[in-house]
Scaffold this motif. Structure first.
Motif, PDB file in Angstrom:
ATOM      1  N   GLN A  81     -41.329   4.342 -12.261  1.00  0.00           N
ATOM      2  CA  GLN A  81     -41.417   5.788 -12.498  1.00  0.00           C
ATOM      3  C   GLN A  81     -40.030   6.426 -12.476  1.00  0.00           C
ATOM      4  O   GLN A  81     -39.739   7.329 -13.276  1.00  0.00           O
ATOM      5  CB  GLN A  81     -42.312   6.420 -11.439  1.00  0.00           C
ATOM      6  N   THR A  84     -38.330   5.780 -15.632  1.00  0.00           N
ATOM      7  CA  THR A  84     -38.927   6.554 -16.722  1.00  0.00           C
ATOM      8  C   THR A  84     -38.471   8.006 -16.694  1.00  0.00           C
ATOM      9  O   THR A  84     -38.196   8.613 -17.731  1.00  0.00           O
ATOM     10  CB  THR A  84     -40.462   6.476 -16.641  1.00  0.00           C
ATOM     11  N   THR A  85     -38.402   8.565 -15.452  1.00  0.00           N
ATOM     12  CA  THR A  85     -38.067   9.999 -15.339  1.00  0.00           C
ATOM     13  C   THR A  85     -36.579  10.264 -15.222  1.00  0.00           C
ATOM     14  O   THR A  85     -36.163  11.425 -15.277  1.00  0.00           O
ATOM     15  CB  THR A  85     -38.770  10.585 -14.104  1.00  0.00           C
ATOM     16  N   GLY A  88     -34.926  12.242 -18.141  1.00  0.00           N
ATOM     17  CA  GLY A  88     -35.339  13.645 -18.150  1.00  0.00           C
ATOM     18  C   GLY A  88     -34.686  14.433 -17.030  1.00  0.00           C
ATOM     19  O   GLY A  88     -34.288  15.591 -17.218  1.00  0.00           O
TER      20      GLY A  88
END
Length: 299
Positions: A81, A84-85, A88
């Protein structure tokens, strides 16, 4: 006649034969004491306990294995996670940093425009009022009010105090720890407030802290791990400038609560404290706010 026999249940003689003794198959107490040191019940209990320990050990090992596998799964999911983040989050941080820089640039531009307009207004006002005696009197009163409101730039001799936080120290004793739990900060807002008040008492005519002019409605307050002067952040070393008679001010300041507090922090925490007199210094004008309500106190 009855005799004690051994362990064999068939050890008794045939009871149908006349005049023959019958042997009763009872264990010998002396033989059992010499040959069997523990009661059979103890051995059975020990075997059951050993079997239970074996079962408990396998169960504990299984639970530990299951817990380790669960922790590994959680960490793997968290890492996935985070990966993935991460893009961003970096993009969001860049956007926020850009917004902060843009806001700071806008604020600086507006502050410069405000100062230019204030100077223009002052020039026009003086040109209109200098022509007669009443206008000159009004200008004198305005100059006194602006000086009291710290709205004008001033220069002259005075004192300069430099206060430095000790920062991170290799010594981990209580002396090197900060006064704020979990922080290396030693100098707090109340320390600077006490120093500023001591300077006013010693005869200062104008004061600035960290380059920010002290005037009406200007506060020195703590904001987490930082100090704000008139909502502007300042950091160590903290420079406090005061315009006034240097020698007379220093004589009073040496006995003031403000400098005594700094000397105590210097001895206890290693804070740097420097006081020097100067022949000339310049303090900037402070920000002027509109007064919506005021009341004169009678003395």
């Amino acid at each position: 006649m009855t005799l004690l026999g051994g362990y064999d249940p068939d050890a008794g003689r045939n009871a149908h034969k006349a005049d023959k003794p019958t042997l009763i198959p009872l264990p010998s107490l002396l033989r059992s004491l010499l040959s069997e040191h523990l009661d059979p019940g103890y051995a059975a209990a020990a075997e059951a306990k050993a079997a239970g320990k074996r079962r408990a050990w396998w169960q504990a090992w299984a639970w530990q294995l299951a817990g380790a596998m669960m922790i590994a799964v959680v960490f793997a999911a968290a890492m996935a996670q985070a990966r993935t983040t991460a893009p961003g989050m970096r993009e969001t941080q860049q956007v926020l940093a850009g917004s902060v820089r843009s806001a700071e640039t806008t604020t600086d531009t507006l502050a410069q425009r405000r100062d230019a307009l204030a100077a223009e207004v002052d020039t026009v006002r003086r040109s209109r009022l200098e022509g007669d005696a009443l206008g000159q009197q009004l200008l004198g009163q305005l100059d006194e009010a602006n000086h009291a409101a710290a709205a004008t730039e001033v220069d002259g001799p005075g004192l300069s105090l430099t206060v430095t936080d000790p920062g991170v120290s290799a010594d981990l004793s209580d002396v090197s720890k900060g006064r704020v739990p979990g922080s290396q900060q030693v100098i707090l807002d109340r320390d600077l407030q006490l120093v500023v008040n001591s300077l006013w008492v010693s005869g200062a005519e104008a004061i600035s802290v960290g380059g920010v002019r002290i005037g009406p409605n200007v506060t020195i307050r703590q904001a987490g791990g930082g100090i704000l002067v008139d909502n502007q952040p300042i950091s160590s070393p903290y420079v406090i400038n005061a315009i006034g008679p240097p020698h007379a001010m220093q004589d009073v300041l040496d006995r003031s609560p403000g400098l005594q507090r700094l000397r105590l922090l210097e001895a206890s925490y290693g804070v740097g404290v420097g006081v020097s007199a100067t022949d000339t210094m310049t303090l900037p004008a402070g920000s002027v706010r509109e007064v919506n309500f005021a009341r004169q106190f009678e003395r």
